[in-house]
Structures are given as structure tokens and as C-alpha cells.
Design an enzyme around this catalytic site. Structure first.
Site, PDB file in Angstrom:
ATOM      1  N   ASN A 202      -2.976 -11.064  -2.787  1.00  0.00           N
ATOM      2  CA  ASN A 202      -3.399 -11.116  -1.386  1.00  0.00           C
ATOM      3  C   ASN A 202      -4.873 -10.782  -1.173  1.00  0.00           C
ATOM      4  OD1 ASN A 202      -2.858  -8.459  -2.101  1.00  0.00           O
ATOM      5  ND2 ASN A 202      -1.889  -7.922  -0.161  1.00  0.00           N
ATOM      6  N   GLU A 297      -1.120   1.101  -6.871  1.00  0.00           N
ATOM      7  CA  GLU A 297      -0.719   0.958  -5.468  1.00  0.00           C
ATOM      8  C   GLU A 297       0.328  -0.125  -5.438  1.00  0.00           C
ATOM      9  OE1 GLU A 297       0.028  -0.799  -2.307  1.00  0.00           O
ATOM     10  OE2 GLU A 297      -2.054  -1.503  -2.326  1.00  0.00           O
ATOM     11  N   CYS A 331      -0.349  -4.907   1.999  1.00  0.00           N
ATOM     12  CA  CYS A 331       0.374  -3.670   1.688  1.00  0.00           C
ATOM     13  C   CYS A 331       0.345  -2.708   2.867  1.00  0.00           C
ATOM     14  CB  CYS A 331      -0.229  -3.002   0.454  1.00  0.00           C
ATOM     15  SG  CYS A 331       0.027  -3.953  -1.056  1.00  0.00           S
TER      16      CYS A 331
END
Length: 529
Positions: A202, A297, A331
Site C-alpha cells: 500500500n 508493523e 494500516c
């Protein structure tokens, strides 16, 4: 009624003189990616992008390639090399040697090269943005913004690195009970070695440089494994570092199938640190990686708690922007709204009004909602929607899907027994749970296995701070949607959302280790004693 973007010819970009970027139509057939300064990264004969090793753009000896499907057309847009394990071994060996020499390069020189790479990256923002549009269906303006932001991150990292790595610690022994001043300890920060960087689809450019720049300023070498969707954008970005004149083998980029080189890379004995951003694959990596530092992450189920005294216009604007920008494929997107029952109807009216104004269509036309990254992703999202429908959620819009394009959907009256209440859709679908108390909202947030970010809307700063302290997340935003950035802010997750902390300063410190040199004196010595 939501607005459908029109269908026009190919779109480019031009600066509007005010620091923003407007669309400008390019002549049909004109290509920027893989041409001009970037022509050497493309194997024109086979139309396959090369991988980067030992300062050169190379074709894999495997003779195989990996197809990258355009999310909008659902047809193959690009191809990249399918590197072999033997080629990975060569890359690792060369990166290890290059790192030893780079560690001896003065900090100011490292920073100088990073500043140069940042300038080149910004100069070539258009072809890289074109790749982002075609590979991951990111809206055109947002694609340009990602590249410019990445250049700014590199420059900031260069400046920050010179400051924090230029400082060490001096300790004397007599500060600890029972000791005379017979020992001087000089503690400095030294590089880890070879850093394996794995960014997500992304933000393939920005989240690659957020790993590359800290690693380089700290004296490490880099092996970059880009995501399949986003690989060509990464290869163009890496070429900007190549053009800046970094030493050979210091920066490397290998492409290929995760099934063939994924575990081989993450378990490679030549890797001294892994920085990974993505999904639950990171949990598997963490179990296999061994005794090396990890920075991870791994996504979130970011909750937005709206209290009775909240500014509902502000909350509605942030819910729509925070939950649906880039089709919810972030996210830090708002993944669930927890709103007090007494203001729920008023909030939903405002949110629905804003959703109705969103444009839906191809990324070339800067639509608000663009196709999600893949058919499998769209199918997963649809599965969550159908589960919510079967269990009685209220559909505020009609569910509509064409290929990978899913129209924005608000689901009201969601309950805890629905999958959408807990799972991360990574799409333009936003669930709303009506709550009877603040405690109910906090409990739902904390019951999640994720803990990346959250947000709370209220005019009472005391309530906001109490809720922030109670939420088990790495960051809590007060009166704003979750967000990663500015890029020098700490960024971290709790529980299954990650390991360690990001942000420029934290990333630099994570990619070094402390080394102490102790000077032992024959007799105690006290300054001016």
C-alpha cells in the site's frame, strides 16, 4: 448517490504552482516508467524489469518472471525477475562486504549521498507515481504525494542521523557504589550489518525508504524485497539511489515469488536485522528469524470512539477520510466506529452524507474510491460483508462490486458476533457499533488482538486523556483519525500489531547497537581533584 468518475484517456500530473499537483492529460501511448533515466532497469527484449545487485541491473538466471496484475484492468501490467536462492546468496555475500566499507564512510558523506538520492527521487516523481497508479491503483495525486513525502523522509533522516549518531556516552566508574574513578566508559553506536527491508503493497515507496534511509545513515547495507504489487515502483525508487552514486552492493533489490525466496531471505544467516511491514506473515517471520533485531508493523483494527460531547462534523469528516481514503487499504485506517447511542443517529446522518459525495472509479482520474489491490482481497472483503448481512447488520448503502472495485459501504448496528467487528477488511467497508458507555467502547477496543492505533472524539481533554491511557494501542489520536506520521513521530503497535517502534529517530536507533570501550586507569583520577 455516489459519483462515478468518467472514463478518459491516460492521465499525467503537473504542478499547479502552489506546491500541489493537478492532473494533466498525456498523449495516448506515452510512457514514462522504464524509459529515459529508467531505461536500463527494463529488459526491453522480454519486457521484464531487472533486479538490482552489485550496483548493476540484472536478469535472473532462472529465466522466470513474476507477473504484476493491474488492479483496475485485472490484466498483467508489468513483469519482474523471479530471482533464485543462489542469486539471493550472492546478494547477501556482496552486501556484507559492502557494509564493512560503508561503516568506515564519514557520517557527513553518508548524509550527502542521501540528500542527493532524495533530490533525484523527487525529480522523478512522475514515472514512479505512474507505477503506483498501475500497480496498486493508488489515486494519481496521492501517488505523487507518496514519492515527494519519501524524498522528504530521506532528507530528514540524513539530518537526524548526523545529529544522533554523532553523539555517544561517557561514563565514569565512581558513580556506582564501591568504585573509585578508575574506569572511563566510551559508549558509541555501531551498525548492525545487513538489513533486510520488506515493505507492503500500500505504500511500497514510502515504507521502503522509511527502512532504507535509517539503515544507510546508520552504516548498514540493505537488501530490499519489495511486495509483488509495488515491485516496479520500488525498482524505480532504487534506481534513484543508484543514480545518486552509492557504493556498489550497498543497496540491493531482489524480486521473486515469496514461496521460493521469502523464507530463504528471512532465515538467511547473512541477515542482521529485519524491518517488515505487512500482515500476519510477520508473525511467522518473527518465529523463524532467530537472534536478530526485528522491527515489525503488522496491521490494526483501529477503533474510533465518539463521545456524546464530540464535534460531530469533525468526527464525521475524519471517519470518512480516515476510514475510506485509498479505499481503506491503510494500516492506520479507521476500522471500526464505536459511537455513543445518544449521538449515533446524528453522526450516521453526517457520515452517510459525506460517503454519498465520494467519487468511485479508476485511480488515473483521482477518484476517492479505487479498486482494491487484488481479486483475493476483494473476495475477502465481500466475505466479511456477507457475514454481516446474514447476521443482521444495517446496510447504509447498497453493496456493489465490479471486479476489484467495491463501492464504499457503511455498516450500522454491527454486533460483536460479526467477523467485521474484529477482522481487518483492508477495504472501503466501515462497521459501526453503538455503545452505551465509554467503558464498553474501551473494552471492545482492548479485546482485539490488534493494537496499532485508535482515536477518540470529545471536547473534554480530561476524558480524552483517561481514554487514551486505557486504550491498548501504540498511538491514540485525539480529535483526529489515526495516521502514520509525520514520519518523525514514533509509530508502533502493541499485541499482534507489531514489534518495536518506527519513526525516523526510532528506526535509526533500532538499526544500531551500542559498543563500549572501557579505559582502565592504574590509579583513581578525578577531574580538577
Amino acid at each position: 448517490m455516489m459519483i462515478i468518475c468518467g472514463h478518459h484517456q491516460k492521465v499525467g500530473y503537473q504542478e499547479n504552482g502552489e506546491g500541489a499537483y493537478d492532473l494533466a492529460f498525456l498523449p495516448r501511448g506515452k510512457r514514462m516508467a522504464g524509459t529515459g533515466s529508467f531505461s536500463e532497469i527494463l529488459d526491453g527484449e522480454n519486457n521484464v524489469y531487472k533486479y538490482y545487485s552489485e550496483g548493476e541491473w540484472r536478469k535472473s538466471v532462472s529465466g522466470k518472471s513474476v507477473a504484476i496484475v493491474n488492479p483496475t484492468t485485472r490484466k498483467t501490467q508489468y513483469k519482474v525477475q523471479a530471482c533464485s536462492q543462489a542469486e539471493v546468496n550472492k546478494v547477501m555475500e556482496a552486501a556484507k562486504i559492502a557494509q564493512k566499507a560503508w561503516a568506515k564512510t564519514p557520517l557527513w558523506k553518508r548524509a550527502e549521498l542521501l540528500h542527493k538520492a532524495a533530490a533525484i527521487l523527487k525529480e522523478h516523481k512522475h514515472p514512479i507515481a505512474e507505477c503506483l497508479v498501475k500497480e496498486i491503483a493508488k489515486p494519481a495525486k496521492d501517488s505523487v504525494t507518496e514519492v515527494v513525502r519519501s524524498g522528504d523522509l530521506i532528507s530528514y533522516c540524513a539530518e537526524e542521523g548526523v545529529r544522533i549518531l554523532g553523539q555517544g556516552t561517557f561514563l565514569v566508574s565512581d558513580s556506582f557504589p564501591g568504585n573509585e574513578r578508575t574506569k572511563y566508559c566510551l559508549a558509541s553506536k555501531v551498525p548492525l550489518g545487513v538489513v533486510l527491508a520488506i515493505p507492503p503493497f500500500n505504500y511500497p515507496v514510502n515504507l521502503a525508504v522509511s527502512k532504507i534511509a535509517p539503515a544507510l545513515i546508520a552504516g548498514n547495507s540493505i537488501v530490499l524485497k519489495p511486495p509483488t504489487q509495488g515491485a516496479v515502483s520500488c525498482l524505480h525508487m532504487v534506481h534513484c539511489f543508484h543514480l545518486a552514486g552509492f557504493p556498489k552492493s550497498l543497496i540491493n533489490c531482489v524480486t521473486g515469488k515469496g514461496s521460493e525466496i521469502g523464507d530463504f531471505l528471512t532465515m538467511h544467516p547473512g541477515v542482521n536485522c529485519i524491518s517488515f511491514t505487512g500482515g500476519d506473515t510477520g508473525i511467522s517471520i518473527s518465529k523463524k528469524a532467530g537472534m536478530i533485531p526485528l522491527q515489525m508493523e503488522l496491521g490494526g483494527k483501529d477503533a474510533c470512539i465518539v463521545l456524546e460531547d464530540a464535534d460531530l462534523d469533525l468526527a464525521a469528516a475524519n471517519i470518512v477520510k480516515g476510514g475510506l481514503s485509498y479505499s481503506g487499504q491503510r494500516c492506520t485506517a479507521v476500522k471500526i466506529v464505536l459511537v455513543m447511542e445518544s449521538v449515533a443517529d446524528a453522526l450516521m446522518e453526517k457520515v452517510n452524507a459525506k460517503v454519498a459525495k465520494l467519487t468511485v472509479g479508476p485511480p488515473e482520474e483521482d477518484c476517492d474510491i479505487t479498486p482494491v489491490v487484488s481479486e483475493s482481497s476483494a473476495n475477502f472483503i465481500e466475505g466479511l460483508v456477507m457475514d454481516a448481512k446474514e447476521k443482521g447488520a444495517t446496510f447504509c448503502q447498497t453493496y456493489k462490486r465490479e471486479g476489484n472495485l467495491i463501492w464504499p459501504l457503511l455498516l450500522d448496528n454491527v454486533r460483536a458476533d460479526m467477523r467485521i467487528a474484529w477482522e481487518e477488511p483492508f477495504g472501503p467497508v466501515l462497521p459501526v457499533i453503538r455503545i452505551g458507555s465509554v467503558e464498553e467502547g474501551i473494552n471492545h477496543c482492548n479485546a482485539s488482538n490488534f493494537g496499532l492505533q485508535g482515536c477518540v472524539f470529545t471536547k473534554d481533554i480530561n476524558k480524552a486523556m483517561i481514554i487514551s491511557d486505557a486504550m491498548e494501542t501504540g498511538t491514540v489520536q485525539i480529535n483526529s483519525a489515526p495516521a502514520r506520521g509525520p514520519d518523525h513521530f514514533p509509530f508502533q503497535g502493541l499485541k499482534d500489531s507489531g514489534i518495536g517502534s518506527q519513526g525516523i529517530t526510532n528506526s535509526i536507533n533500532m538499526m544500531v547497537k551500542v559498543k563500549s570501550t572501557v579505559i582502565n586507569l592504574p590509579t583513581a583520577s578525578y577531574t580538577m581533584g
